[in-house]
Write an enzyme that holds these catalytic residues in place. Structure first.
Site, PDB file in Angstrom:
ATOM      1  N   HIS A   1       0.786  -1.235   0.000  1.00 43.61           N
ATOM      2  CA  HIS A   1       0.000   0.000   0.000  1.00 43.61           C
ATOM      3  C   HIS A   1       0.814   1.279   0.000  1.00 43.61           C
ATOM      4  O   HIS A   1       0.258   2.359  -0.099  1.00 43.61           O
ATOM      5  CB  HIS A   1      -0.968   0.028   1.192  1.00 43.61           C
TER       6      HIS A   1
HETATM    7  C1  UD1 Z   1      -2.258   5.708   5.976  1.00 44.64           C
HETATM    8  C2  UD1 Z   1      -0.959   6.126   6.664  1.00 44.64           C
HETATM    9  C3  UD1 Z   1       0.071   4.989   6.523  1.00 44.64           C
HETATM   10  C4  UD1 Z   1      -0.482   3.677   7.012  1.00 44.64           C
HETATM   11  C5  UD1 Z   1      -1.772   3.396   6.255  1.00 44.64           C
HETATM   12  C6  UD1 Z   1      -2.411   2.080   6.674  1.00 44.64           C
HETATM   13  C7  UD1 Z   1      -0.413   8.523   6.602  1.00 44.64           C
HETATM   14  C8  UD1 Z   1       0.495   9.521   6.004  1.00 44.64           C
HETATM   15  N1  UD1 Z   1      -0.366   7.293   6.048  1.00 44.64           N
HETATM   16  O1  UD1 Z   1      -1.968   5.608   4.586  1.00 44.64           O
HETATM   17  O2  UD1 Z   1       1.192   5.311   7.311  1.00 44.64           O
HETATM   18  O3  UD1 Z   1       0.451   2.641   6.787  1.00 44.64           O
HETATM   19  O4  UD1 Z   1      -2.681   4.476   6.525  1.00 44.64           O
HETATM   20  O5  UD1 Z   1      -3.537   1.825   5.906  1.00 44.64           O
HETATM   21  O6  UD1 Z   1      -1.114   8.836   7.533  1.00 44.64           O
HETATM   22  N2  UD1 Z   1      -9.358   5.129   1.792  1.00 44.64           N
HETATM   23  C9  UD1 Z   1     -10.520   4.396   1.751  1.00 44.64           C
HETATM   24  N3  UD1 Z   1     -11.090   4.049   2.918  1.00 44.64           N
HETATM   25  C10 UD1 Z   1     -10.574   4.385   4.124  1.00 44.64           C
HETATM   26  C11 UD1 Z   1      -9.383   5.127   4.153  1.00 44.64           C
HETATM   27  C12 UD1 Z   1      -8.783   5.493   2.970  1.00 44.64           C
HETATM   28  O7  UD1 Z   1     -11.031   4.072   0.709  1.00 44.64           O
HETATM   29  O8  UD1 Z   1     -11.158   4.028   5.166  1.00 44.64           O
HETATM   30  C13 UD1 Z   1      -8.699   5.501   0.548  1.00 44.64           C
HETATM   31  C14 UD1 Z   1      -8.591   7.001   0.417  1.00 44.64           C
HETATM   32  O9  UD1 Z   1      -9.667   7.537  -0.263  1.00 44.64           O
HETATM   33  C15 UD1 Z   1      -7.298   7.182  -0.320  1.00 44.64           C
HETATM   34  C16 UD1 Z   1      -6.479   5.979   0.075  1.00 44.64           C
HETATM   35  O10 UD1 Z   1      -7.366   5.018   0.609  1.00 44.64           O
HETATM   36  O11 UD1 Z   1      -7.501   7.104  -1.704  1.00 44.64           O
HETATM   37  C17 UD1 Z   1      -5.381   6.339   1.041  1.00 44.64           C
HETATM   38  O12 UD1 Z   1      -5.883   6.683   2.330  1.00 44.64           O
HETATM   39  P1  UD1 Z   1      -5.054   7.603   3.363  1.00 44.64           P
HETATM   40  O13 UD1 Z   1      -5.639   7.514   4.715  1.00 44.64           O
HETATM   41  O14 UD1 Z   1      -4.868   8.940   2.788  1.00 44.64           O
HETATM   42  O15 UD1 Z   1      -3.605   6.982   3.421  1.00 44.64           O
HETATM   43  P2  UD1 Z   1      -3.134   5.468   3.495  1.00 44.64           P
HETATM   44  O16 UD1 Z   1      -2.490   5.157   2.202  1.00 44.64           O
HETATM   45  O17 UD1 Z   1      -4.200   4.543   3.988  1.00 44.64           O
END
Ligand code: UD1
Length: 392
Positions: free
Chosen positions: A227
């Site tokens: 991820h």
């Molecule tokens: C975040 C953390 C990372 C951790 C990861 C675990 C930061 C900088 N990064 O990254 O350290 O390892 O979480 O998962 O804080 N999304 C969903 N559903 C959700 C949450 C997110 O669909 O419940 C999608 C968002 O729309 C986005 C992507 O997932 O497109 C990334 O989500 P985001 O929380 O921004 O960062 P992670 O990559 O999950």
């Protein structure tokens, strides 16, 4: 307030500890801390604040249930956004919580945007901040988590570390050892407490419509997750990684749990064919007890996660970390972890070694013993009592 919030023993002039969670990897760290605070002789009062950084049922609710986390007292509902928007939004919404609660302390865990945002709010208001899992460094400033770690540790008042080497990193950054306490690994507290409830791999695969014989055959299977933005956000990196995983699956069937970011990018770049077929079981993000069961039953784990490097070390399962570096070097020095980057040869050699009956063996690092949260509770309660509260 959460749990044993109406403590009769807690000094009257000390407010509750605001415990912050935001994203999936925070939940398994916070669960044992809340239990240890409630179980402390002073019944440390807490308020659980969820920033809402992760919000999907699969990324959030199921983990709360699995870890028996209490419902947050407040959910700030920030959701997704750019780093600037997400961080700013958390800060804006968190500040009134600090004002209204009369918090004696803010406790943050890990390295996500919520960790840094709430730390900044606290220290600027003069409310002490305790950071659990402090001092880990990948030395890669291209990782958003590394920025969050460095900045949080610079300004937080109390730094609880999970491995001894973290103190050297903090010293090098000019941080006084007086602020640092080696407490052990709270993520492993969760693993030890929940190991007995882990779900059976065959059931998980069956429920997802896959052939459960993958998990039951003596040849076994590997678990994969990916991820990190540096691996999955560009086609030039994601495509070769998926090609390598596909090659690996010819040797060892893969159970591949897809993060929403990765699933979105596979669709966007049209790479679905690379993860299709009988030897790759493609699953949605898993609950905590499912992932624990899948890892415990695997021959090998291939991942770019931080937490899974530690969990595989605790479980004694070989792990190939598909990153150029790790902020958790103890998992390589003492545990079962090997950092392989995106190097096709190294990944396939690691898989071949396991198929041939080998794979890295390790030992459990110091203080990964299931009692880290209790040590934090004892230390923090004494520190806050000595410091005194408002009006003292
Ligand atoms: C975040 C953390 C990372 C951790 C990861 C675990 C930061 C900088 N990064 O990254 O350290 O390892 O979480 O998962 O804080 N999304 C969903 N559903 C959700 C949450 C997110 O669909 O419940 C999608 C968002 O729309 C986005 C992507 O997932 O497109 C990334 O989500 P985001 O929380 O921004 O960062 P992670 O990559 O999950």
């Amino acid at each position: 307030m959460t749990g044993a919030s109406c403590s009769k023993n807690w000094p009257e002039n000390l407010g509750p500890v605001l415990c912050v969670v935001g994203a999936r990897p925070n939940f398994m760290k916070m669960a044992p801390i809340l239990r240890a605070f409630a179980g402390h002789e002073l019944a440390i009062p807490t308020r659980l604040i969820h920033t809402g950084q992760h919000y999907d049922r699969e990324m959030n609710d199921r983990l709360f249930e699995d870890l028996r986390l209490p419902r947050p007292d407040v959910n700030l509902g920030v959701g997704s956004g750019t780093h600037a928007v997400q961080t700013a939004e958390i800060m804006k919404r968190f500040e009134p919580q600090v004002d209204e609660s009369g918090a004696s302390c803010i406790l943050v865990v890990g390295d996500v945007n919520s960790t840094l945002a709430c730390t900044l709010v606290g220290v600027k208001k003069g409310v002490p901040v305790a950071h659990v899992e402090a001092g880990l460094r990948s030395f890669d400033r291209g990782m958003p988590e590394e920025i969050n770690r460095v900045l949080t540790d610079q300004v937080a008042d109390l730094l609880y570390t999970s491995e001894r080497g973290a103190l050297d990193n903090l010293r090098r950054e000019g941080i006084s050892p007086a602020r640092v306490e080696f407490a052990g690994n709270v993520m492993i507290d969760s693993l030890i407490a929940n190991r007995q409830y882990a779900r059976r791999p065959a059931e998980i695969l069956e429920a997802a419509g896959f052939d459960a014989s993958i998990a039951l055959s003596p040849a076994g299977y590997a678990v994969a997750t990916l991820h990190r933005p540096s691996n999955v956000d560009r086609e030039e990196t994601l495509r070769p990684l998926l090609e390598t995983l596909r090659e690996a699956s010819a040797r060892l069937p893969l159970v591949f749990a897809l993060h929403p970011r990765t699933r979105g990018n596979i669709e966007r770049f049209g790479l679905d064919a690379l993860v299709a077929g009988k030897r790759i079981a493609l699953l949605p993000p898993q609950g905590y007890l499912e992932m624990l069961g899948l890892m415990a039953g695997a021959r090998l784990v291939l991942t770019d996660s931080g937490g899974m490097q530690e969990e595989t070390t605790a479980l004694g399962i070989p792990c190939l970390t598909m990153r150029e570096n790790t902020e958790r070097p103890i998992t390589v020095e003492q545990g079962t972890n090997t950092v392989v980057g995106r190097d096709r040869e190294a990944i396939l050699a690691g898989v071949a070694e396991v198929v041939a009956g080998g794979g890295k063996r390790g030992r459990l690092p110091e203080l990964w013993d299931g009692h880290a949260a209790e040590r934090i509770a004892a230390h923090l309660a004494a520190w806050l009592a000595a410091r005194g509260g408002r009006g003292t």
